[in-house]
Design a protein around this motif. Structure first.
Motif, PDB file in Angstrom:
ATOM      1  N   LEU A   1      -6.422   1.893  -3.997  1.00 26.59           N
ATOM      2  CA  LEU A   1      -5.372   2.235  -3.033  1.00 26.59           C
ATOM      3  C   LEU A   1      -4.846   3.647  -3.288  1.00 26.59           C
ATOM      4  O   LEU A   1      -4.737   4.469  -2.365  1.00 26.59           O
TER       5      LEU A   1
ATOM      6  N   SER B   1       0.802  -1.228   0.000  1.00 24.75           N
ATOM      7  CA  SER B   1       0.000   0.000   0.000  1.00 24.75           C
ATOM      8  C   SER B   1       0.836   1.279   0.000  1.00 24.75           C
ATOM      9  O   SER B   1       0.276   2.371  -0.106  1.00 24.75           O
TER      10      SER B   1
ATOM     11  N   ALA C   1       0.919   3.204  -3.567  1.00 24.63           N
ATOM     12  CA  ALA C   1       0.791   1.744  -3.654  1.00 24.63           C
ATOM     13  C   ALA C   1       1.446   1.230  -4.931  1.00 24.63           C
ATOM     14  O   ALA C   1       1.529   1.946  -5.927  1.00 24.63           O
TER      15      ALA C   1
ATOM     16  N   GLY D   1      -2.795   5.257   0.665  1.00 24.66           N
ATOM     17  CA  GLY D   1      -2.301   4.326  -0.350  1.00 24.66           C
ATOM     18  C   GLY D   1      -1.793   5.008  -1.608  1.00 24.66           C
ATOM     19  O   GLY D   1      -1.640   4.367  -2.646  1.00 24.66           O
TER      20      GLY D   1
END
Lengths: 363, 363
Positions: free
Chosen positions: A316, A196, A325, A322
Motif C-alpha cells: 500500500l 489505505s 496506509a 496508499g
C-alpha cells in the motif's frame, strides 16, 4: 443507446484533444433543452458531438441499444450508483470523475477489474452546455485513469425546477480473476484491519465548500480509482486479502459495522491509529462531525490475514494511493456484529452506524 | 450496494407475498427523508425491508458493493436507461415496470437474454413510502415476467424541490447466444420491415393522462418485455432475422432513420400498413401528433430476409405480444440513409427524425 456486434460500420468520431472546446456551438446551444432528451435530432446531436467528442470508443460509437462485451467465462461483477452531489464541481474533482471512480471502486471491492462502463445523465432544462462538456471530459479522464471505456449511455432531460442541474448514473461490469475470492465470508477472528490512507477528505471537501469554510490549504476530495492498487495487492498477497470495502456514505463507521454484521464477528478499531489530515480534523471540529462517519471516495478498508499484514502495508505505502496506509484494528470473536473503538485516552466505545441525516448529497 | 462471491452468509429476507402491505411501518415512515439516502441506519432499513421485501434474490440479499454473475464465455450485452416519466403511475404500468421492460428490451434488441438487472433510485425528500413500495413491487413483477432478477441497486435522496418524486435507473447485463448476430450491419436491400403490433400506445397513454383526455376505453401503455418473443424468433429463423429495434423515444420515424443511417441503405414505409389503434389515432389527431413519432415500450421493428418474412409474421402473430404484427415496408439501395413513406393516397414523403420537443418525459 450504444452498440451491437461484429462489423457495424463505425462512425468516425475522433475524440477531442485535452482542453478542447465544446464541439457544440455554445452561442447556438448555450444550455440543455427538453428536446435534448426527446429522442430526435437534438438528442442525436448531443450524443454524437458532445458525448462521443468527449469519450468515444469503438463500442460506444456504434450507438445501438446496448454495448457488446467479449468476455471469458467465469465470474463477473456488476454494480450501479447514482450521483447527486451538490455542487457538481468541487476541489479535486466533479460529479463525472466521482461517478467513474465510485463505480470502478465498487467493482474493485469485489476483486474485479472493469470491462465496460455505462453513463446515464438526468439533466435539468437550462443546465449549461459548457458544464456538461466539462463533466463529459472529466468522465473521459477518470475512465482513462481507471483503464475502462464508456461503452453505453443514456440521456434524459427534466423540466426546469424538477431536477438539480445534473444527476449521473454509472454502472459497470467487471471480471473477477480466477481464484480471487474476497468478501465478508472470508473474515476470521485475528485478521487485521488496514485503511489505505487518511479518512474523511471527500465529505469534508464538499461540506467545507457548501459552508464556505476557508483553510490554509485547499481541502480536496480524495476521489480516485482503486482498481490498480487492488490488482497489485491480490496478485502479491493472494488469499491473504480476505475482504475489501470502500467507506463511502456513512464512512468507516458504517462500513465496519456492515462488514461485522455480514461476517458475524466483532471488530476493534484504534482511534489513534486512524489517519486523519489536520485540516480535515479541524473542519470536523468546526462542523461537529466525527471523521469516522464522513465519506471517502478514494480509500479502502482491508481485512487481511495477520501473516501478510506487514506486506500489505508495504505494498500500500509503495503505491501513490496508499502512501499513508495504516493498520487500524483487528477482528475478534467477541461481540459479533459490533464494532468497538479504543479512544486516545484508553476508553472503549461502541461505534454505531450513522443515524440521521448528517451529510446529505455528498455523492 | 449488493453482493459478493461464494458462501456469504445469506440474510433471510423472505419476499413479501403479492399484494402485501409495505413492510416499513407507514405511520412511522410515511415518506422518504434525506437520511434514507445517507448510508446509515435508515438507508440500511429501506434496503433490507422495503427493497429486499419487494425483490430479494440470492445475489441482492448479500448486499455487497456489486453483484457477482456466473457467465459462460462469449458475448455479453450491457445497457443502461434512466426513467423520468411523469406521472410515475399510468394505465397499464408505472415507472418501475417501464424501467424493467425498457432495459430488458434494449438487451433483446441485441439478441441477448438478461442475466441480471440493477435498479438505482433517485428519490425526492417527501416521496410517499407507499408509492415507493408499489413501484418496488411492480419492478419485481416485471422482472419475474422477463425472467430476470434484480441483483444490485443504489438509492439516493435529494432535497425537496430538487427532484420530481422518483427517477429510476435500470442497467442490465445479458448473454448473446453463440451464433446470434443481429444489427444494422446485417441489413440488405430487399429485406422486409415488420412491426410487432400497433404503434404509439405508450406515448399517447401518458399524454392523454397528462392532458386529461377521456376515451371510451382506457388507453394503456404497451409496456412489455420482448425477450421471450425475440428468443423464439431467433431460435426458429436464425440468420433470417437481420436486425431488431424498439421504437421508443422518437417512435418508428426516429428508429428507422437511425437504422437507415447506420446500415447505409434506404427504407420505405407503407403508411396504410402500419397498425394504429383507432383511439390512439383519434388522440393523435386531437393532440396534433403523427403516430410515427410517438414512443412505444412493448413493440419492435424487425428487419428480416424476405425469404422468412411470412414465417416471421406467423411466429409474431402466434405470440401474445405480436398478435397484430404487420409487414410495413422494405429496404432499398436507393436514397441511402433516408426513409420514405408512401401515404394512403399514394404520395411519397420523406420521414424525418423527430425534431423539437414534442413529447417530454414519456419514459
Amino acid at each position: 443507446m450504444s452498440a451491437v456486434t461484429g462489423e457495424d460500420r463505425r462512425m468516425s468520431n475522433p475524440v477531442s484533444p485535452v482542453g478542447a472546446a465544446c464541439p457544440l456551438p455554445l452561442d447556438r446551444y448555450p444550455a440543455i433543452t427538453l428536446a435534448h432528451g426527446g429522442g430526435g435530432k437534438l438528442s442525436r446531436q448531443l450524443v454524437e458531438e458532445l458525448f462521443l467528442g468527449a469519450y468515444a470508443g469503438p463500442e460506444l460509437s456504434k450507438l445501438h441499444d446496448g454495448a457488446v462485451l467479449q468476455v471469458e467465462g467465469g465470474r463477473l461483477a456488476f454494480t450501479t450508483d447514482s450521483y447527486v452531489v451538490t455542487p457538481p464541481f468541487f476541489p479535486g474533482g466533479d460529479i463525472g470523475s466521482l461517478a467513474v471512480h465510485g463505480t470502478v471502486n465498487d467493482l474493485a471491492m469485489c476483486g474485479a477489474q472493469p470491462l465496460g462502463l455505462s453513463v446515464g445523465f438526468i439533466l435539468e432544462e437550462g443546465f449549461p452546455m459548457e458544464d456538461l462538456w466539462r463533466i463529459a471530459r472529466s468522465i473521459r479522464s477518470a475512465a482513462d485513469a481507471s483503464g475502462v471505456q464508456v461503452v453505453t449511455g443514456d440521456t434524459k432531460v427534466v423540466d426546469r425546477g424538477k431536477g438539480d442541474g445534473v444527476f449521473v448514473n454509472t454502472s459497470a461490469v467487471g471480471q473477477i480473476p480466477d481464484g480471487v475470492d474476497v468478501g465478508a465470508h472470508r473474515i476470521r477472528p485475528g485478521d487485521r484491519i488496514l485503511v489505505s490512507g487518511p479518512v474523511a477528505n471527500h465529505g469534508i471537501a464538499i461540506l467545507s465548500l457548501r459552508e464556505g469554510l476557508e483553510f490554509e490549504t485547499r481541502l480536496e476530495t480524495d476521489s480516485a480509482p482503486l482498481n490498480g492498487l487492488v490488482a497489485e495487492l491480490l496478485a502479491r498477497l493472494g488469499d491473504g486479502v480476505r475482504a475489501l470495502r470502500d467507506p463511502t456514505r456513512g464512512g468507516v463507521a458504517s462500513a465496519t459495522n456492515e462488514m461485522a454484521a455480514a461476517a458475524g464477528v466483532g471488530m476493534r478499531l484504534e482511534e489513534s491509529a486512524i489517519p486523519v489530515d489536520d485540516e480535515v480534523r479541524g473542519a470536523c471540529e468546526i462542523l461537529g462531525l466525527d471523521p469516522l462517519y464522513v465519506a471517502n471516495e478514494g480509500k479502502m478498508l482491508l481485512w487481511v490475514d495477520p501473516a501478510v499484514a506487514e506486506d500489505a502495508l508495504a505494498i500500500l505505502r509503495a503505491h501513490p494511493l496508499g502512501t499513508r496506509a495504516a493498520e487500524v484494528g483487528d477482528v475478534v470473536s467477541e461481540h459479533p456484529g459490533r464494532v468497538l473503538q479504543r479512544s486516545r485516552i484508553g476508553g472503549l466505545r461502541v461505534v454505531e452506524m450513522l443515524s440521521g441525516e448528517q451529510l446529505p448529497r455528498i455523492c
